[in-house]
Motif scaffolding. Structure first.
Motif, mmCIF file in Angstrom:
data_model
loop_
_atom_site.group_PDB
_atom_site.id
_atom_site.type_symbol
_atom_site.label_atom_id
_atom_site.label_comp_id
_atom_site.label_asym_id
_atom_site.label_seq_id
_atom_site.Cartn_x
_atom_site.Cartn_y
_atom_site.Cartn_z
ATOM 1 N N GLY B 173 0.893 -1.128 -0.059
ATOM 2 C CA GLY B 173 0.070 -0.152 -0.064
ATOM 3 C C GLY B 173 0.832 1.331 -0.050
ATOM 4 O O GLY B 173 1.871 1.341 -0.675
ATOM 5 N N TYR B 174 0.339 2.525 0.483
ATOM 6 C CA TYR B 174 1.110 3.620 0.739
ATOM 7 C C TYR B 174 1.315 3.748 2.201
ATOM 8 O O TYR B 174 0.517 3.818 2.840
ATOM 9 C CB TYR B 174 0.211 4.809 0.031
ATOM 10 N N GLY B 175 2.593 3.455 2.488
ATOM 11 C CA GLY B 175 3.274 3.485 3.975
ATOM 12 C C GLY B 175 2.868 4.627 4.755
ATOM 13 O O GLY B 175 2.768 5.859 4.150
ATOM 14 N N ASP B 176 2.349 4.687 5.880
ATOM 15 C CA ASP B 176 2.174 5.787 6.649
ATOM 16 C C ASP B 176 3.576 5.963 7.822
ATOM 17 O O ASP B 176 3.707 5.050 8.670
ATOM 18 C CB ASP B 176 1.336 5.666 7.782
ATOM 19 N N PRO B 177 4.425 6.904 7.233
ATOM 20 C CA PRO B 177 5.820 6.961 7.996
ATOM 21 C C PRO B 177 5.529 7.494 9.499
ATOM 22 O O PRO B 177 6.430 7.332 10.010
ATOM 23 C CB PRO B 177 6.572 8.082 7.237
ATOM 24 N N GLY B 178 4.251 7.821 9.882
ATOM 25 C CA GLY B 178 4.077 8.455 11.125
ATOM 26 C C GLY B 178 3.759 7.666 12.179
ATOM 27 O O GLY B 178 3.478 7.842 13.407
ATOM 28 N N THR B 179 3.527 6.290 11.821
ATOM 29 C CA THR B 179 2.734 5.160 12.885
ATOM 30 C C THR B 179 3.545 4.082 12.940
ATOM 31 O O THR B 179 3.791 3.456 11.743
ATOM 32 C CB THR B 179 1.373 5.257 12.189
ATOM 33 N N ASN B 180 3.986 3.751 14.047
ATOM 34 C CA ASN B 180 4.810 2.408 14.119
ATOM 35 C C ASN B 180 6.022 2.148 13.342
ATOM 36 O O ASN B 180 6.223 0.751 13.005
ATOM 37 C CB ASN B 180 3.851 1.437 14.098
ATOM 38 N N MET B 181 6.680 3.069 13.131
ATOM 39 C CA MET B 181 7.895 2.708 12.384
ATOM 40 C C MET B 181 8.979 2.597 13.378
ATOM 41 O O MET B 181 9.227 3.210 14.440
ATOM 42 C CB MET B 181 8.053 4.042 11.589
ATOM 43 N N PHE B 182 9.758 1.433 12.932
ATOM 44 C CA PHE B 182 10.933 1.061 13.818
ATOM 45 C C PHE B 182 12.116 2.106 13.393
ATOM 46 O O PHE B 182 12.043 2.720 11.995
ATOM 47 C CB PHE B 182 11.704 -0.184 13.416
ATOM 48 N N GLY B 183 12.797 2.411 14.348
ATOM 49 C CA GLY B 183 14.079 3.194 13.635
ATOM 50 C C GLY B 183 14.770 2.223 12.727
ATOM 51 O O GLY B 183 14.862 1.109 12.697
ATOM 52 N N ARG B 184 15.593 2.923 11.956
ATOM 53 C CA ARG B 184 16.425 2.111 10.702
ATOM 54 C C ARG B 184 17.476 1.191 11.454
ATOM 55 O O ARG B 184 18.196 1.699 12.358
ATOM 56 C CB ARG B 184 17.228 3.382 9.887
ATOM 57 N N LEU B 185 17.454 0.047 11.090
ATOM 58 C CA LEU B 185 18.484 -0.889 11.736
ATOM 59 C C LEU B 185 19.827 -0.839 11.122
ATOM 60 O O LEU B 185 19.649 -0.760 9.959
ATOM 61 C CB LEU B 185 17.654 -2.147 11.809
ATOM 62 N N PRO B 186 20.624 -1.505 12.136
ATOM 63 C CA PRO B 186 22.172 -1.446 11.099
ATOM 64 C C PRO B 186 22.087 -2.498 10.156
ATOM 65 O O PRO B 186 21.398 -3.476 10.206
ATOM 66 C CB PRO B 186 22.914 -1.655 12.552
ATOM 67 N N ARG B 187 23.037 -2.310 9.283
ATOM 68 C CA ARG B 187 23.193 -3.399 8.046
ATOM 69 C C ARG B 187 24.591 -3.723 8.335
ATOM 70 O O ARG B 187 25.668 -2.862 8.841
ATOM 71 C CB ARG B 187 23.010 -2.905 6.687
ATOM 72 N N PHE B 188 25.161 -4.944 8.075
ATOM 73 C CA PHE B 188 26.603 -5.102 7.834
ATOM 74 C C PHE B 188 27.358 -4.454 6.778
ATOM 75 O O PHE B 188 26.931 -4.224 5.769
ATOM 76 C CB PHE B 188 26.527 -6.566 7.355
ATOM 77 N N GLU B 189 28.425 -3.714 7.217
ATOM 78 C CA GLU B 189 29.326 -3.151 6.192
ATOM 79 C C GLU B 189 29.767 -4.205 5.128
ATOM 80 O O GLU B 189 30.097 -5.527 5.558
ATOM 81 C CB GLU B 189 30.692 -2.646 6.625
ATOM 82 N N PHE B 190 30.247 -3.674 4.144
ATOM 83 C CA PHE B 190 30.757 -4.653 3.046
ATOM 84 C C PHE B 190 31.861 -5.555 3.654
ATOM 85 O O PHE B 190 31.802 -6.809 3.336
ATOM 86 C CB PHE B 190 31.158 -3.784 1.704
ATOM 87 N N ASP B 191 32.812 -5.014 4.194
ATOM 88 C CA ASP B 191 34.013 -5.719 4.711
ATOM 89 C C ASP B 191 33.770 -6.739 5.751
ATOM 90 O O ASP B 191 34.584 -7.584 6.118
ATOM 91 C CB ASP B 191 35.116 -4.717 4.984
#
Lengths: 197, 197
Positions: B173-191
């Motif tokens: 759908g069309y996401g509602d960024p104002g409701t129930n969003m997690f903070g952005r989670l970390p990703r592995f760096e390339f190395d």
């Protein structure tokens, strides 16, 4: 809200993109390889588990290590590709969940549960492999994914002593549309495989 | 040769795209649903096997059929989503290979080989599920993929009498960024997870 991408972008990603079996003699730089990963890593995985691990085969030495494990039909084109990604999955992925998904004890969902490890590792590693293909295409590169290789041999050569297992290979470069292309194969129509309920 | 997509397109597909847990009250049309599939179906699968099967849950009746099988954390947001895709895999996929991959006897690679059926069906069904997510994003839609549901229950309700098994769900759908969003989670760096050899 976002708009649809342009028709040219949809073509590049999906509609006119093809699996290539031959490659133009043009390098894929290390910077491009890193860019592919930095896009693909942002795609969603369950509990952010991010189990994909990658080896990019680019040097003559690395190609020589990979070659014995390729099926006959895949050897020549892979040796000629600018780079080949070994897309693999780390079945010890859950050890990283305290860092990757800090707001729940997600490690405990998997530790000591081999069926859950296998199922979720495989699913999410493969999702990330598909994001990698789409990321390469989005950067103007072409792909040639393959599963015709000796999985155990590749695991022993590149991932010995770990729980990392090869999932598939992807040749990456600038496809040569004039050499060894299959005709476009049929796809199922929507109504053959899908339903809106 | 293609150029990289624009930065705005890379953002939409990968970099600023998010998994949404709440939805704006805006319909996803049947035409959009078909368009998503018509992009996703073109992504590559092994021997063009195309094992993904889809049910798009949109009507109140269909939502009521799905609801009992959703985990507590997924029920409310899924009932509120304009549409929920049940991404499933047909483990009878090999019966279609004479049509989908006519230049080899690919059916014989799988018939009577349950391990190969399971491995290749799961891998390729999941690849197609990832293409579906990327296709929806490329059309300006947002996604919320999930595996928190009763798989056996969904299979019995929607795929009884077949070898089709649910793989994951995707709210679209069309996401509602104002409701129930997690903070952005970390990703592995390339190395941390990759190497150029």
């Amino acid at each position: 809200m976002s708009a649809p991408l342009t028709d040219a972008a949809l073509d590049q990603l999906f509609l006119t993109a093809r699996t290539y079996n031959a490659w133009l003699p043009k390098e894929v730089t290390d910077e491009q390889v890193r860019r592919i990963y930095d896009l693909a890593k942002m795609g969603p995985t369950s509990a952010n588990m991010s189990p994909m691990r990658l080896r990019f085969i680019k040097s003559p030495d690395a190609k020589a290590r990979l070659k014995p494990f390729l099926s006959e039909g895949n050897a020549e084109k892979t040796m000629a590709a600018p780079v080949t990604a070994i897309v693999a999955t780390d079945f010890d992925f859950y050890e990283h969940l305290p860092k990757l998904f800090p707001h729940a004890d997600a490690r405990s969902w998997f530790a000591g549960k081999p069926e859950a490890i296998k199922e979720h590792g495989a699913r999410n590693g493969t999702l990330q492999g598909a994001y990698l293909i789409m990321a390469a295409r989005s950067l103007g590169l072409d792909c040639g994914p393959m599963t015709g290789f000796d999985f155990a041999g590749v695991d022993a050569e590149f991932f010995a002593g770990t729980q990392i297992k090869a999932n598939f290979l992807v040749n990456i470069g600038y496809g040569d549309p004039g050499t060894n292309m299959f005709g476009r194969l049929p796809r199922f129509e929507f109504d053959e495989v899908a339903e809106i309920l």
